[in-house]
Every structure is written in structure tokens, then in C-alpha cells.
Design a protein around this motif. Structure first.
Motif, PDB file in Angstrom:
ATOM      1  N   ILE A  97       0.860  -1.185   0.000  1.00 36.04           N
ATOM      2  CA  ILE A  97       0.000   0.000   0.000  1.00 36.04           C
ATOM      3  C   ILE A  97       0.893   1.230   0.000  1.00 36.04           C
ATOM      4  CG2 ILE A  97      -1.808   1.266   1.221  1.00 36.04           C
ATOM      5  CD1 ILE A  97      -2.774  -1.455   0.228  1.00 36.04           C
ATOM      6  N   GLY A  98       0.616   2.150  -0.904  1.00 34.94           N
ATOM      7  CA  GLY A  98       1.388   3.382  -0.978  1.00 34.94           C
ATOM      8  C   GLY A  98       0.494   4.592  -0.832  1.00 34.94           C
ATOM      9  N   SER A  99       1.124   5.723  -0.695  1.00 30.09           N
ATOM     10  CA  SER A  99       0.425   6.988  -0.551  1.00 30.09           C
ATOM     11  C   SER A  99       0.255   7.649  -1.913  1.00 30.09           C
ATOM     12  CB  SER A  99       1.246   7.882   0.379  1.00 30.09           C
ATOM     13  OG  SER A  99       0.757   9.184   0.372  1.00 30.09           O
ATOM     14  N   HIS A 100      -0.779   8.488  -2.014  1.00 30.84           N
ATOM     15  CA  HIS A 100      -1.082   9.139  -3.290  1.00 30.84           C
ATOM     16  C   HIS A 100      -1.488  10.603  -3.093  1.00 30.84           C
ATOM     17  CE1 HIS A 100      -1.937   8.872  -7.533  1.00 30.84           C
ATOM     18  NE2 HIS A 100      -3.207   9.177  -7.378  1.00 30.84           N
ATOM     19  N   SER A 101      -1.280  11.136  -1.898  1.00 33.08           N
ATOM     20  CA  SER A 101      -1.543  12.525  -1.507  1.00 33.08           C
ATOM     21  C   SER A 101      -2.870  12.672  -0.787  1.00 33.08           C
ATOM     22  CB  SER A 101      -1.469  13.514  -2.681  1.00 33.08           C
ATOM     23  OG  SER A 101      -2.642  13.481  -3.450  1.00 33.08           O
ATOM     24  N   LEU A 102      -3.054  13.821  -0.171  1.00 28.37           N
ATOM     25  CA  LEU A 102      -4.311  14.116   0.521  1.00 28.37           C
ATOM     26  C   LEU A 102      -5.397  14.584  -0.435  1.00 28.37           C
ATOM     27  CD1 LEU A 102      -3.035  16.080   3.646  1.00 28.37           C
ATOM     28  CD2 LEU A 102      -3.970  13.771   3.601  1.00 28.37           C
ATOM     29  N   SER A 103      -5.027  15.440  -1.392  1.00 21.74           N
ATOM     30  CA  SER A 103      -6.062  16.088  -2.197  1.00 21.74           C
ATOM     31  C   SER A 103      -5.797  16.068  -3.703  1.00 21.74           C
ATOM     32  CB  SER A 103      -6.233  17.538  -1.738  1.00 21.74           C
ATOM     33  OG  SER A 103      -5.063  18.291  -2.012  1.00 21.74           O
ATOM     34  N   HIS A 104      -4.864  15.254  -4.169  1.00 21.52           N
ATOM     35  CA  HIS A 104      -4.537  15.155  -5.592  1.00 21.52           C
ATOM     36  C   HIS A 104      -4.185  16.501  -6.224  1.00 21.52           C
ATOM     37  CE1 HIS A 104      -6.541  11.254  -5.093  1.00 21.52           C
ATOM     38  NE2 HIS A 104      -5.748  10.873  -6.065  1.00 21.52           N
ATOM     39  N   SER A 126       0.674   9.676   3.888  1.00 24.63           N
ATOM     40  CA  SER A 126       1.429   8.482   4.254  1.00 24.63           C
ATOM     41  C   SER A 126       1.142   8.072   5.697  1.00 24.63           C
ATOM     42  CB  SER A 126       2.923   8.734   4.061  1.00 24.63           C
ATOM     43  OG  SER A 126       3.665   7.626   4.474  1.00 24.63           O
ATOM     44  N   GLN A 127       1.093   9.048   6.586  1.00 25.67           N
ATOM     45  CA  GLN A 127       0.811   8.754   7.994  1.00 25.67           C
ATOM     46  C   GLN A 127      -0.605   8.212   8.188  1.00 25.67           C
ATOM     47  OE1 GLN A 127       3.056   8.869  10.664  1.00 25.67           O
ATOM     48  NE2 GLN A 127       1.387   7.650  11.491  1.00 25.67           N
ATOM     49  N   ALA A 128      -1.565   8.769   7.469  1.00 28.66           N
ATOM     50  CA  ALA A 128      -2.955   8.300   7.584  1.00 28.66           C
ATOM     51  C   ALA A 128      -3.064   6.828   7.187  1.00 28.66           C
ATOM     52  CB  ALA A 128      -3.873   9.161   6.718  1.00 28.66           C
ATOM     53  N   ILE A 129      -2.387   6.456   6.106  1.00 27.00           N
ATOM     54  CA  ILE A 129      -2.437   5.057   5.673  1.00 27.00           C
ATOM     55  C   ILE A 129      -1.659   4.175   6.636  1.00 27.00           C
ATOM     56  CG2 ILE A 129      -1.829   3.444   3.828  1.00 27.00           C
ATOM     57  CD1 ILE A 129      -2.309   5.825   1.890  1.00 27.00           C
ATOM     58  N   SER A 130      -0.537   4.666   7.118  1.00 28.06           N
ATOM     59  CA  SER A 130       0.255   3.929   8.095  1.00 28.06           C
ATOM     60  C   SER A 130      -0.558   3.632   9.351  1.00 28.06           C
ATOM     61  CB  SER A 130       1.512   4.723   8.450  1.00 28.06           C
ATOM     62  OG  SER A 130       2.283   4.046   9.398  1.00 28.06           O
ATOM     63  N   ASP A 131      -1.358   4.596   9.769  1.00 28.82           N
ATOM     64  CA  ASP A 131      -2.223   4.396  10.942  1.00 28.82           C
ATOM     65  C   ASP A 131      -3.248   3.295  10.692  1.00 28.82           C
ATOM     66  OD1 ASP A 131      -0.845   6.441  12.228  1.00 28.82           O
ATOM     67  OD2 ASP A 131      -2.435   7.928  11.935  1.00 28.82           O
ATOM     68  N   ILE A 132      -3.740   3.188   9.474  1.00 29.19           N
ATOM     69  CA  ILE A 132      -4.734   2.160   9.136  1.00 29.19           C
ATOM     70  C   ILE A 132      -4.098   0.778   9.134  1.00 29.19           C
ATOM     71  CG2 ILE A 132      -6.203   1.249   7.278  1.00 29.19           C
ATOM     72  CD1 ILE A 132      -6.640   4.246   6.459  1.00 29.19           C
TER      73      ILE A 132
END
Length: 114
Positions: free
Chosen positions: A28-35, A54-60
Motif C-alpha cells: 500500500i502506498g500513498s497518493h496525496s491528501l487532495s490530488h 502516508s501517515q494516515a495510511i500507516s495508521d490504518i
């Protein structure tokens, strides 16, 4: 329009979807908060978009999220990337493409096009 489609269909992964994918071995990677269009941001917004997503996904997933992929494939400034990679302990790769064609015409209406 894309905005209407996105609002009506809400085709995003939920936290549960992300966790299920991660639990089944998907990276799973990050793709930004708001594109945003990253080559138009200052460093503060550039960093915020990447690190907070990245932190939001890491928390999940309760795991590091080492990869970031640019929305629309448009990279930010190279010096911003280098500075962020030095600043972040978790981001290991920033993925994007260099557009040689104006593919954004397919994504944005003419008034929104960069």
C-alpha cells in the motif's frame, strides 16, 4: 464531469478495504491528501500532502508506507523530493512519470487545466 462522477460514485477504498488488501499481502502506498498538481506547490504544501497521507495510511495498516505515487504522474521539483526524502524516515521512493504529451486535457476541463 470527473468531480460529479467522483461525488456520485465515491470510488475510493475504505479503511477496511485498505486494511484487507494489506493483510492479503498487497503493498500500500500513498497518493496525496487532495490530488494537487505537485509542480505548482511550495515545499510546505508539497511535504504536507505526502507526509500526512502516508501517515494516515500507516495508521490504518499499522505498518510503514514507504512509497508515494504522484497524482496524474506529474512530479514535483527534484530539490523538493530530495529534501523530503532526507526529512522523512519512512518514504523510500517517489514514483511518477514525465509527461511528454498534454494528457491533462483528458483529466481537467479547459478552465481547470494547468
Amino acid at each position: 464531469s470527473i468531480a460529479e462522477y467522483m461525488e456520485k460514485n465515491n470510488p475510493y477504498c475504505s479503511s477496511e478495504d485498505i486494511l484487507e488488501l494489506h493483510s492479503n499481502g498487497f503493498g500500500i502506498g500513498s497518493h496525496s491528501l487532495s490530488h494537487p498538481i505537485f509542480n505548482k506547490l511550495d515545499f510546505e504544501d508539497f511535504s504536507r500532502e505526502i507526509l500526512l497521507s502516508s501517515q494516515a495510511i500507516s495508521d490504518i495498516v499499522s505498518d510503514e508506507v514507504p512509497f508515494f505515487s504522484y497524482p496524474f504522474g506529474i512530479r514535483g521539483p527534484k530539490d523538493f523530493e530530495e529534501k523530503l526524502l532526507e526529512k522523512s524516515k519512512h518514504i523510500k521512493a517517489m514514483l511518477g512519470i514525465k509527461n511528454t504529451l498534454n494528457n491533462l486535457q483528458r483529466i481537467f476541463s479547459p478552465k481547470d487545466s494547468p
